[in-house]
Design an enzyme around this catalytic site. Sequence first.
Site, short mmCIF file in Angstrom:
data_model
loop_
_atom_site.label_atom_id
_atom_site.label_comp_id
_atom_site.label_asym_id
_atom_site.label_seq_id
_atom_site.Cartn_x
_atom_site.Cartn_y
_atom_site.Cartn_z
N HIS A 122 -6.65 105.32 -55.97
CA HIS A 122 -6.49 106.76 -56.05
C HIS A 122 -7.36 107.39 -54.95
CE1 HIS A 122 -10.15 107.66 -58.69
NE2 HIS A 122 -10.18 106.39 -58.38
N ASP A 199 -13.78 99.94 -58.69
CA ASP A 199 -13.62 101.24 -59.31
C ASP A 199 -13.13 101.01 -60.75
OD1 ASP A 199 -12.76 103.63 -60.28
OD2 ASP A 199 -11.52 104.16 -58.56
N LYS A 225 -14.27 109.58 -69.13
CA LYS A 225 -13.09 108.77 -69.45
C LYS A 225 -13.41 107.74 -70.53
CE LYS A 225 -10.19 109.16 -65.34
NZ LYS A 225 -10.74 110.10 -64.38
#
Lengths: 409, 139
Positions: A122, A199, A225
């Site tokens: 991303h 990540d 998250k």
Amino acid sequence: MFDVEKIRAGFPILKREIYGKPLIYFDNGATSQRPARVVEKMDEYYLNRNANVHRGVHHLSNICTDANEESRRTVRDFIRAASEKEIIFTRGATESINLVAYSFGERFIGKGDEILVTEMEHHADIVPWQMLCERKGAVLKVLPFTDDGVLNLEELDRLLAGRVKLVGVVHASNVLGTVNPVKKIIEKAHAAGAKVLVDAAQSIAHTEIDVQALDCDFLAFSGHKIYGPTGVGVLYGKEALLEEMPPWQGGGEMIREVRFEKTIYNDLPFKFEAGTPDFIGIIGLGEALKYVGGIGLKAIGAYEEELLKYATGRLQEISGFRIFGTAPEKTALISFQVGKIHPLDVGTLLDRMGIAIRTGQLCAEPVMQHYGVHGMARASFAMYNTREEIDVFCEAIRKIETLLGAGNA
Amino acid sequence: MTIQEKEQEIVEEFAVFDDWMDKYAYLIELGTALPPLDEQYKTDENLIKGCQSRVWFHAELKEGRLWFSADSDAIITKGIAALLIRVFSGEKPQDIAAADLKFIEEIGLSQHLSPTRSNGLLSMVKQIKLYAIALTAGS
């Protein structure tokens, strides 16, 4: 015993209604919800215990400092790091990656060196490296994935034969859901003399992570998250490597001695934590990790895998339902399109039915380009989601298909 | 008909639907019925920024009045664009620039008005007004 009803009871927001319909929250990939106990913990510190950390001689400052450092040890244990010196608190995964791009880049990256990322990263694991390449005259290389969403590991060997100094790889893709074989990638990268940043933004809440077993050099994730507060995240880095890296922001906390002639920097981990940290956010994150640890990521992962399997099966029954990302190992999310219906229309109509999903380019434009689409819809699950919610979701998709006509453009 | 009268007409049309689903079905119908925009007008210049879907608005000045045409790859967005065209097309630039739209809220689509909404309703209205202001200043 994994009890989803008991878990749901801890999240007040799951009881609310949207447009008169019970909320079905399938946007956990963007941010999870927070259990009351995390917010209550933070409330207690804001209302009754607040004082700045690491500097006061007074009682309250000590309480907050202790709690801040206890959170650090909680993070250390959660990802099985060797030392709390390896745990740097940041604003989130994005800032963690930027820190490495800046500081590691400053020390170790020169003209003509290569940074390798994957095609499924991303934007937060692309742009900081591009900026580094621009500063240093380095080159960004890209490891492609196949149409089912699996990284092409043969290509990895070829790419690593170049001047790769650092590999940035997403543990679980936020679009495709693919859980990448990071251990294998790390082995290969190390053999080629490159360091690896993992990540873990999309995997931290879904699978157990052991940074020592993985042998990753860096690992980044965000608190929000994993049922923790927004605005706080973690960078894990191997101690020896962090020692060699220069600080990236200057200010209080990161210094030992300040003279106008020369400033001496603080030790790890404080060297990388300039200014007053979001210590109450950090305390909240510690609470969230204790909460998740109490339920157990093994149980959570198993439950979510079942949920994903069930949802995938049910959704595939719907004609024209296309899933992007069908790797054998997937985290609990499904990116999709329904016939030729625009994802925005799908998202807008689902919203009216109380179902929250993400639509658009999902902060991963290269993945959109891979499939030649302008956007996707994504349902991403968490441990509090249920089969019943997936049934309602499937029904809603069918309704939308009828309303818009399957072939409608 | 003035802009306000056209708005009133739309509000009355939507008043017959008490179910949100019917409102959206009607919007979808309007979107489907909107004639497609000539490919030559699907330019970057006509593309509205800030939309998750792609929306193009084309404006033409004829005898002192502005005429709009639009297209989008999302059908609900296209339905909303159709409503905006109906309200604004054929009006004088100064009337468009001065218009204070009420109908969107009144037909129960105000959730599309928030600036964080990526469907671009606000951006569409802004673009229409920019066309009008540019032409008012030029005349």
